[in-house]
Design an enzyme around this catalytic site. Structure first.
Site, PDB file in Angstrom:
ATOM      1  N   ASP A 299      -7.510   3.575  -1.507  1.00 26.50           N
ATOM      2  CA  ASP A 299      -7.264   2.165  -1.770  1.00 26.50           C
ATOM      3  C   ASP A 299      -6.571   1.958  -3.111  1.00 26.50           C
ATOM      4  O   ASP A 299      -6.845   2.648  -4.091  1.00 26.50           O
ATOM      5  CB  ASP A 299      -8.608   1.418  -1.765  1.00 26.50           C
ATOM      6  CG  ASP A 299      -8.455  -0.067  -1.981  1.00 26.50           C
ATOM      7  OD1 ASP A 299      -7.811  -0.715  -1.141  1.00 26.50           O
ATOM      8  OD2 ASP A 299      -8.973  -0.583  -2.994  1.00 26.50           O
ATOM      9  N   GLU A 352      -2.566   3.681   0.129  1.00 24.60           N
ATOM     10  CA  GLU A 352      -2.181   2.275   0.132  1.00 24.60           C
ATOM     11  C   GLU A 352      -1.442   2.041  -1.184  1.00 24.60           C
ATOM     12  O   GLU A 352      -2.056   1.842  -2.227  1.00 24.60           O
ATOM     13  CB  GLU A 352      -3.407   1.353   0.228  1.00 24.60           C
ATOM     14  CG  GLU A 352      -2.999  -0.104   0.382  1.00 24.60           C
ATOM     15  CD  GLU A 352      -3.881  -1.076  -0.377  1.00 24.60           C
ATOM     16  OE1 GLU A 352      -3.693  -2.291  -0.209  1.00 24.60           O
ATOM     17  OE2 GLU A 352      -4.745  -0.638  -1.156  1.00 24.60           O
TER      18      GLU A 352
END
Length: 619
Positions: A299, A352
Site C-alpha cells: 500500500d 500501489e
C-alpha cells in the site's frame, strides 16, 4: 542479525512462543526495547502487576526476554515498559503477537500457530497462475463488509463462514485471485485495516489465526489464489501500539516532518534503522510462510518514495543529497522484493504506486524497485474521467483513452478499479457512468469490457460486478438484493464471461506485459468516439476489440482486421443476456479482401450503442 537488519524471520524468535524449561511448560517472551530501564510481562496470569514477571536484557541487542512457566495458550498479556525518559511507563501490545483481543480491547494473546494444511497441490503449481503470461483477474474485497449476517445485528461473517460462500462466488464469477484489504490487526474498523497495530497478528474480529488459515486453505483447494494488502508505509498512533515504544521514537522518525504522516494522522517507519528493516521484512515473509499467501500488494508506495508526499514546502526534510527521494525507503523496498523472491519465487509483489517513478516493476539488478506488478493508477483515473463525460463531448477528450498505450509497456501493470474510487463521495462505478439509467448500465458494461480487453492484469473491487448503486460502506454488506433485477444480473453475467474469455483466450492474457500483445487498429476516430485494437497471442490467435462510446448504433461500420476468413463475435456487451438491446452481428462476419486502417482485410459490422464487440480470428 537483527541489529544489522539481516534477520528476516524474527517471528520465530521475538514475541511469545510455547516452551518447556526444566520440565515445566509455559511461554517464552522476547521484545525489543533498547532504551527501557525495565521490562516485565503483565497479563491474566499475574493480575496485570508490573514487575511480577520481569524480563532480562540480552547483552547489547536491545532485546529483553524470559520464560514464564504455567502460561497457557490463549492468555492475554502486554509488556510493561519503564523508561528513564521523563518517568515514562506504558503497557504495550506485543509487536510480534500472533493474535490479539478483539478491538477495542488491545492486549496480545499467546497462541500456537500449528495448522495442518491441505493445499499441497495448489502450492506446487501456484507460480505460473500469477505469472506475467497468466490470466490474472483479481477480486478485491473488504472481508468485514462483503457479506454480513442477514439477521440483526448484521455482523460480519467469520473466516470460516466466509470460506465456502466466497469460494463458490469466485468460481461462479471466474476470478483467479482474491485480494483482501489488510487483515493485520487494527484498532479502528473504519480504517479498513490500513491503520495497523499488529504486523504479525491476523485480526481477531473474524476468528482465530487457524480460522484465517482455513479460509486461505479452502480457497487454495478450490483453485483460487490469495493476495493480501500489506502496509509498511505508516502505522497507527494508538498508545498501546508501536509509537514511542520504549519512551523513545523507536519505530518512527523522531522528527515529525519525517515521522508523522499529515494526511493519514499516522506514524512513518524509520526505514534507515536496521532493526526496523528486519521487523518489516519479517512481517512480509511471515504472511507468505505461515499463511501461504500468494502475493502481497504493498500500500501507498508513493508515500514511501517521496519525502514531500502530502506535505507543503517547509514541512519536509531533504535527503543528504538535497533531493526529495526517501533513500532509506527506496533501499528497503528493493531489499523487500529481493527477500520475497529469494524465499518465495512463486509469489508476486504488487505496488500501489501513483507517480511516474521509473522501473517500479523492473528487477533490482537493473536499478528497478523489484516489484512483480504495479497498479496503473493513471489508466484508472483517465478511464473513469472519460466515462463520466457526456457522450456528446467525449470526442474532445479522445486522448484520455489512447494516452495509456504510450506507457503501457513501461511496467508490468494491473488495471485497477479499486476501493478508493467508490468511497468518500466519489460514488459507485455505476453512478460514474454518464446518461440515464439505461446508458449507465450500458456504459458500465462497455467500460468493463474495455478493462478486460486492454493489456494488463485485471482488478475489480467488490460490488462493481453487480453494478452496486451506493458507495461502499465498510459497516454494511454489498447490496446483494440488486441481483433480483435483470440489469444487475446482466452485469454480473458479463463479468463472469469476461473472466471466462480472459482465461480461455491466450490473445487476451499471454502478452499482457509484452510490447507484442497489442496494436491499435484505429485510435483516431474521435468524432465517432470509436476505438479499436487487436490483442495477440504468442501463437496465431488474434482478437479484435471494438468500442463505441456513444449511444448511437454504428451500422455498416468498416474496420480493418489482420487476416482473412470468418471473424466470430465472441463477446457483445449489448446482448440481452447482459441487459442490452441485442444489437449485433448474428454471431460473426467474413472478412473482405479490402484494406482498411492499415490492415490487409476488413469487415463491415454493426457496433451497438455504448457497446463493445470482440471478434476472434486466426492468422
Amino acid at each position: 542479525m537483527f541489529n544489522e537488519g539481516s534477520h528476516v524471520r524474527l517471528y520465530d524468535k521475538l514475541g511469545s512462543h510455547p516452551a518447556t524449561v526444566g520440565g515445566r511448560e509455559g511461554y517464552h517472551f522476547a521484545v525489543w526495547a533498547p532504551n527501557a530501564d525495565h521490562v516485565s510481562v503483565v497479563g491474566d496470569f499475574n493480575g496485570w502487576r508490573p514487575g511480577k514477571n520481569p524480563l532480562e536484557r540480552f547483552e547489547h541487542s536491545g532485546v529483553w526476554g524470559g520464560f514464564i512457566p504455567g502460561v497457557k495458550s490463549g492468555t492475554c498479556y502486554k509488556y510493561h515498559i519503564a523508561s528513564p525518559h521523563n518517568g515514562y511507563k506504558v503497557d504495550k501490545c506485543d509487536p510480534f503477537a500472533f493474535t490479539c483481543e478483539i478491538a477495542p480491547k488491545s492486549a496480545a494473546v499467546t497462541w500456537d500457530l500449528s495448522y495442518e494444511w491441505r493445499d499441497a497441490d495448489w502450492m506446487k503449481s501456484r507460480g505460473p497462475k500469477i505469472a506475467h503470461d497468466a490470466p490474472v483477474s483479481i477480486y478485491e474485497m473488504h472481508l468485514g463488509s462483503w457479506m454480513r449476517s442477514p439477521e440483526p445485528p448484521y455482523h460480519s461473517l467469520s473466516y470460516r463462514e466466509v470460506a465456502p460462500r466466497l469460494a463458490d462466488y469466485i468460481k461462479r464469477t471466474g476470478f483467479t485471485h482474491v485480494e483482501f484489504l489488510p487483515l493485520t490487526e487494527h484498532p479502528f474498523f473504519g480504517s479498513w485495516g490500513y491503520q495497523v497495530t499488529g504486523y504479525f497478528a491476523a485480526t481477531s474480529r473474524f476468528g482465530t489465526p487457524q480460522d484465517l488459515m482455513y479460509l486461505i486453505d479452502y480457497l487454495h483447494q478450490h483453485g483460487i489464489g490469495v493476495i493480501m494488502d500489506w502496509v509498511p508505509s505508516h502505522f497507527a498512533t494508538d498508545e498501546f501500539g508501536l509509537g514511542f515504544f520504549d519512551g523513545t521514537h523507536l519505530f518512527e522518525h523522531a522528527e515529525p516532518k519525517q515521522g508523522f504522516h499529515p494526511e493519514w494522522g499516522s506514524y512513518i517507519f524509520n526505514y534507515e534503522r536496521h532493526e526496523i528493516r528486519s521487523f518489516l521484512l519479517s512481517s512480509a515473509l511471515f504472511w507468505l510462510d505461515k499463511y501461504h499467501i500468494d502475493g502481497l500488494r504493498v500500500d501507498a508506495v508513493a508515500s514511501m518514495l517521496y519525502l514531500d508526499y502530502a506535505r507543503q514546502d517547509g514541512d519536509w526534510v531533504r535527503n543528504q543529497y538535497g533531493g526529495k527521494e526517501n533513500i532509506g525507503a527506496i533501499d528497503f523496498l528493493r531489499r523487500f522484493n529481493h527477500e520475497v523472491y529469494t524465499h518465495f519465487p512463486d509469489v508476486q509483489t504488487i505496488a500501489e504506486e501513483s507517480t511516474a517513478w521509473p522501473m517500479v516493476s523492473r528487477p533490482t539488478y537493473v536499478g528497478g524497485l523489484g516489484f512483480g506488478y504495479k497498479w496503473d493508477m493513471g489508466w484508472m483515473h483517465d478511464t473513469l474521467r472519460y466515462c463520466q463525460r457526456d457522450p456528446l463531448f467525449r470526442k474532445f477528450h479522445h486522448n484520455e483513452l489512447t494516452f495509456r498505450q504510450l506507457y503501457a509497456n513501461a511496467e508490468n501493470y494491473v488495471l485497477p478499479l479499486s476501493h478508493d474510487e467508490v468511497v468518500h463521495g466519489k460514488g459507485p462505478l455505476w453512478d460514474k457512468m454518464a446518461g440515464d439509467e439505461w446508458q449507465k448500465f450500458a456504459g458500465l458494461r462497455e467500460m468493463l469490457a474495455y478493462q478486460w480487453g486492454m493489456t494488463g492484469k485485471k482488478l475489480m473491487f467488490m460490488g462493481g460486478e453487480i453494478a452496486q448503486r451506493q458507495e461502499w460502506r465498510h459497516d454494511a454488506s454489498i447490496d446483494w438484493h440488486l441481483l433480483e433485477h435483470d440489469s444487475h444480473r446482466g452485469v454480473q453475467r458479463l463479468v463472469a464471461d469476461l473472466n471466462r474469455l480472459y482465461r480461455s483466450e491466450p490473445a487476451l492474457h499471454e502478452l499482457d506485459t509484452e510490447p507484442g500483445g497489442f496494436d491499435w487498429i484505429d485510435c483516431n476516430d474521435a468524432a465517432g468516439s470509436m476505438y479499436s485494437f487487436v490483442r495477440k497471442a504468442k501463437g496465431h490467435d488474434r482478437i479484435v476489440c471494438i468500442f463505441n462510446f456513444t449511444p448511437v448504433v454504428r451500422n455498416n461500420y468498416r474496420i480493418g482486421v489482420p487476416g482473412p476468413g470468418y471473424w466470430r463475435e465472441i463477446l457483445n456487451t449489448d446482448a440481452s443476456y447482459y441487459g442490452g438491446s441485442n444489437v449485433g452481428n448474428s454471431g460473426g462476419t467474413h472478412a473482405e479482401f479490402l484494406s482498411c486502417h492499415g490492415q490487409p482485410y476488413s469487415v463491415s459490422i454493426t457496433i451497438p450503442p455504448l457497446g463493445a464487440v470482440f471478434l476472434k480470428g486466426t492468422i
